[in-house]
Structures are given as structure tokens and as C-alpha cells.
Design a protein around this motif. Structure first.
Motif, mmCIF file in Angstrom:
data_model
loop_
_atom_site.group_PDB
_atom_site.id
_atom_site.type_symbol
_atom_site.label_atom_id
_atom_site.label_comp_id
_atom_site.label_asym_id
_atom_site.label_seq_id
_atom_site.Cartn_x
_atom_site.Cartn_y
_atom_site.Cartn_z
ATOM 1 N N ALA A 7 0.833 -1.204 0.000
ATOM 2 C CA ALA A 7 0.000 0.000 0.000
ATOM 3 C C ALA A 7 0.865 1.251 0.000
ATOM 4 O O ALA A 7 0.543 2.240 -0.669
ATOM 5 N N PHE A 8 1.972 1.234 0.732
ATOM 6 C CA PHE A 8 2.874 2.392 0.743
ATOM 7 C C PHE A 8 3.599 2.543 -0.593
ATOM 8 O O PHE A 8 3.931 3.648 -1.002
ATOM 9 N N LEU A 9 3.841 1.415 -1.279
ATOM 10 C CA LEU A 9 4.456 1.514 -2.599
ATOM 11 C C LEU A 9 3.512 2.199 -3.584
ATOM 12 O O LEU A 9 3.949 2.989 -4.414
ATOM 13 N N ASN A 10 2.226 1.870 -3.488
ATOM 14 C CA ASN A 10 1.246 2.524 -4.363
ATOM 15 C C ASN A 10 0.960 3.945 -3.896
ATOM 16 O O ASN A 10 0.549 4.781 -4.679
ATOM 17 N N SER A 11 1.125 4.186 -2.632
ATOM 18 C CA SER A 11 0.988 5.481 -1.963
ATOM 19 C C SER A 11 -0.301 6.230 -2.295
ATOM 20 O O SER A 11 -0.290 7.414 -2.573
ATOM 21 N N THR A 12 -1.404 5.514 -2.253
ATOM 22 C CA THR A 12 -2.696 6.196 -2.324
ATOM 23 C C THR A 12 -3.204 6.358 -0.907
ATOM 24 O O THR A 12 -2.984 5.497 -0.047
ATOM 25 N N ASN A 13 -3.861 7.456 -0.648
ATOM 26 C CA ASN A 13 -4.321 7.740 0.707
ATOM 27 C C ASN A 13 -5.312 6.702 1.202
ATOM 28 O O ASN A 13 -5.295 6.326 2.371
ATOM 29 N N LEU A 14 -6.182 6.235 0.335
ATOM 30 C CA LEU A 14 -7.172 5.233 0.729
ATOM 31 C C LEU A 14 -6.513 3.908 1.081
ATOM 32 O O LEU A 14 -6.894 3.246 2.042
ATOM 33 N N ALA A 15 -5.488 3.538 0.331
ATOM 34 C CA ALA A 15 -4.785 2.279 0.605
ATOM 35 C C ALA A 15 -4.045 2.353 1.938
ATOM 36 O O ALA A 15 -4.020 1.383 2.702
ATOM 37 N N VAL A 16 -3.448 3.478 2.235
ATOM 38 C CA VAL A 16 -2.716 3.644 3.492
ATOM 39 C C VAL A 16 -3.689 3.614 4.672
ATOM 40 O O VAL A 16 -3.430 2.973 5.694
ATOM 41 N N ALA A 17 -4.829 4.277 4.540
ATOM 42 C CA ALA A 17 -5.829 4.266 5.620
ATOM 43 C C ALA A 17 -6.388 2.862 5.819
ATOM 44 O O ALA A 17 -6.574 2.407 6.959
ATOM 45 N N GLY A 18 -6.652 2.150 4.743
ATOM 46 C CA GLY A 18 -7.130 0.769 4.846
ATOM 47 C C GLY A 18 -6.087 -0.143 5.456
ATOM 48 O O GLY A 18 -6.408 -1.094 6.166
ATOM 49 N N CYS A 19 -4.844 0.151 5.190
ATOM 50 C CA CYS A 19 -3.747 -0.640 5.743
ATOM 51 C C CYS A 19 -3.706 -0.544 7.263
ATOM 52 O O CYS A 19 -3.548 -1.553 7.953
ATOM 53 N N PHE A 20 -3.873 0.639 7.801
ATOM 54 C CA PHE A 20 -3.865 0.788 9.256
ATOM 55 C C PHE A 20 -5.074 0.108 9.894
ATOM 56 O O PHE A 20 -4.979 -0.442 10.982
ATOM 57 N N GLY A 21 -6.201 0.134 9.210
ATOM 58 C CA GLY A 21 -7.373 -0.604 9.686
ATOM 59 C C GLY A 21 -7.140 -2.094 9.650
ATOM 60 O O GLY A 21 -7.569 -2.836 10.535
ATOM 61 N N LEU A 22 -6.419 -2.563 8.632
ATOM 62 C CA LEU A 22 -6.108 -3.985 8.499
ATOM 63 C C LEU A 22 -5.179 -4.451 9.617
ATOM 64 O O LEU A 22 -5.273 -5.592 10.066
ATOM 65 N N LEU A 23 -4.305 -3.581 10.077
ATOM 66 C CA LEU A 23 -3.393 -3.955 11.166
ATOM 67 C C LEU A 23 -4.127 -4.163 12.495
ATOM 68 O O LEU A 23 -3.628 -4.855 13.378
ATOM 69 N N LEU A 24 -5.300 -3.585 12.658
ATOM 70 C CA LEU A 24 -6.056 -3.732 13.902
ATOM 71 C C LEU A 24 -6.779 -5.077 14.011
ATOM 72 O O LEU A 24 -7.050 -5.540 15.117
ATOM 73 N N ILE A 25 -7.082 -5.715 12.898
ATOM 74 C CA ILE A 25 -7.891 -6.935 12.913
ATOM 75 C C ILE A 25 -7.229 -8.083 13.689
ATOM 76 O O ILE A 25 -7.883 -8.703 14.523
ATOM 77 N N PRO A 26 -5.938 -8.405 13.485
ATOM 78 C CA PRO A 26 -5.347 -9.496 14.282
ATOM 79 C C PRO A 26 -5.312 -9.196 15.782
ATOM 80 O O PRO A 26 -5.497 -10.099 16.605
ATOM 81 N N GLY A 27 -5.122 -7.951 16.147
ATOM 82 C CA GLY A 27 -5.133 -7.577 17.564
ATOM 83 C C GLY A 27 -6.509 -7.748 18.179
ATOM 84 O O GLY A 27 -6.643 -8.225 19.306
ATOM 85 N N TRP A 28 -7.538 -7.371 17.437
ATOM 86 C CA TRP A 28 -8.906 -7.555 17.928
ATOM 87 C C TRP A 28 -9.238 -9.032 18.074
ATOM 88 O O TRP A 28 -9.852 -9.439 19.051
ATOM 89 N N ALA A 29 -8.832 -9.839 17.101
ATOM 90 C CA ALA A 29 -9.102 -11.284 17.170
ATOM 91 C C ALA A 29 -8.416 -11.891 18.392
ATOM 92 O O ALA A 29 -9.016 -12.673 19.145
ATOM 93 N N TRP A 30 -7.155 -11.526 18.613
ATOM 94 C CA TRP A 30 -6.431 -12.041 19.776
ATOM 95 C C TRP A 30 -7.115 -11.607 21.067
ATOM 96 O O TRP A 30 -7.301 -12.408 21.981
ATOM 97 N N PHE A 31 -7.490 -10.338 21.141
ATOM 98 C CA PHE A 31 -8.124 -9.810 22.343
ATOM 99 C C PHE A 31 -9.450 -10.522 22.634
ATOM 100 O O PHE A 31 -9.723 -10.879 23.780
ATOM 101 N N ILE A 32 -10.261 -10.746 21.630
ATOM 102 C CA ILE A 32 -11.561 -11.394 21.825
ATOM 103 C C ILE A 32 -11.398 -12.832 22.292
ATOM 104 O O ILE A 32 -12.097 -13.294 23.198
ATOM 105 N N ILE A 33 -10.452 -13.561 21.699
ATOM 106 C CA ILE A 33 -10.235 -14.961 22.087
ATOM 107 C C ILE A 33 -9.727 -15.048 23.521
ATOM 108 O O ILE A 33 -10.216 -15.836 24.332
ATOM 109 N N VAL A 34 -8.728 -14.248 23.866
ATOM 110 C CA VAL A 34 -8.141 -14.292 25.214
ATOM 111 C C VAL A 34 -9.153 -13.825 26.260
ATOM 112 O O VAL A 34 -9.266 -14.423 27.337
ATOM 113 N N LYS A 35 -9.912 -12.779 25.958
ATOM 114 C CA LYS A 35 -10.905 -12.279 26.911
ATOM 115 C C LYS A 35 -12.018 -13.303 27.133
ATOM 116 O O LYS A 35 -12.465 -13.503 28.258
#
Length: 126
Positions: A82-110
Motif C-alpha cells: 500500500a505504501f508503494l502505491n501510496s494512495t491515501n485510501l490504501a494507506v488508511a485501509g492498511c492501518f485498519g487492516l493492522l487492527l484486525i489481528p489484535g482484535w481477534a487475539w483480544f476477543i479470544i483471550v478475553k
């Protein structure tokens, strides 16, 4: 869920497999007393429902850790492209994508922590 109890003769930890969430539900389903033969000393031990306790599942914690590690790796590769393509929408989606594994881990452990806490903090009358 797995619950444990210590043998009264040799203090070896005995494992029980149950399908309920609290001690009250366990007492209603199986009765207040349950006996099991110890594999270490060979003696039969009778447990009252309040003498059993739950622990966190190590397999579930390992699975949650693997989901977090693999998901973060995949999200990191997606962010790199996404940073190679450097579109603002791709970068914003990328940061949202980084949150998904953390949420999954948090929900399972909780969820596992809540199940263990619900079992260990509920008691029945003798």
C-alpha cells in the motif's frame, strides 16, 4: 472446558472435561460430588463441586497468538504494498487492516479469561 482437582492422597492434579460454564450448572447436571481414580496413586478420590477449579487453556492461547502473528505478518505485507502505491485510501485501509489481528487475539483471550473467572468465582452451598 477443562477443570482440575488435586488428589487428596498424593496431591496429583486430576483433570475433568465438562461442558458447562459455572459450578452451579455443573452441580445441577452431574451432582455435587464426583469421584475419579488418581492415575498417580491409584486411589479413588471424591470431589465436591467447589473443590474443582478452571485454568486458562494453553492451546487456545497458542491459537490466538498464531492468529495474531500470522495476521500481523499478512497485514504488514499488505501495508508495504500500500505504501508503494501510496494512495491515501490504501494507506488508511492498511492501518485498519493492522487492527484486525489484535482484535481477534483480544476477543479470544478475553473469552477464555471470562469463562475461567465465571467458573472459579461461582460457588454452591454444601
Amino acid at each position: 472446558m477443562r477443570v482440575y482437582g488435586a488428589c487428596k492422597h498424593c496431591r496429583h492434579e486430576l483433570q475433568f472435561r465438562i461442558s458447562v460454564e459455572t459450578r452451579v450448572a455443573l452441580a445441577m447436571r452431574e451432582g455435587k460430588y464426583h469421584s475419579k481414580t488418581c492415575k498417580a496413586c491409584g486411589k479413588n478420590t471424591t470431589f465436591f463441586v467447589n473443590e474443582r477449579y478452571a485454568k486458562s487453556s494453553k492451546a487456545l492461547l497458542l491459537t490466538a497468538g498464531l492468529i495474531f502473528a500470522l495476521g500481523s505478518g499478512i497485514a504488514g505485507v499488505a501495508c508495504y504494498y500500500a505504501f508503494l502505491n501510496s494512495t491515501n485510501l490504501a494507506v488508511a485501509g492498511c492501518f485498519g487492516l493492522l487492527l484486525i489481528p489484535g482484535w481477534a487475539w483480544f476477543i479470544i483471550v478475553k473469552g477464555d479469561r471470562d469463562r475461567v473467572r465465571a467458573f472459579n468465582y461461582s460457588y454452591t452451598k454444601q
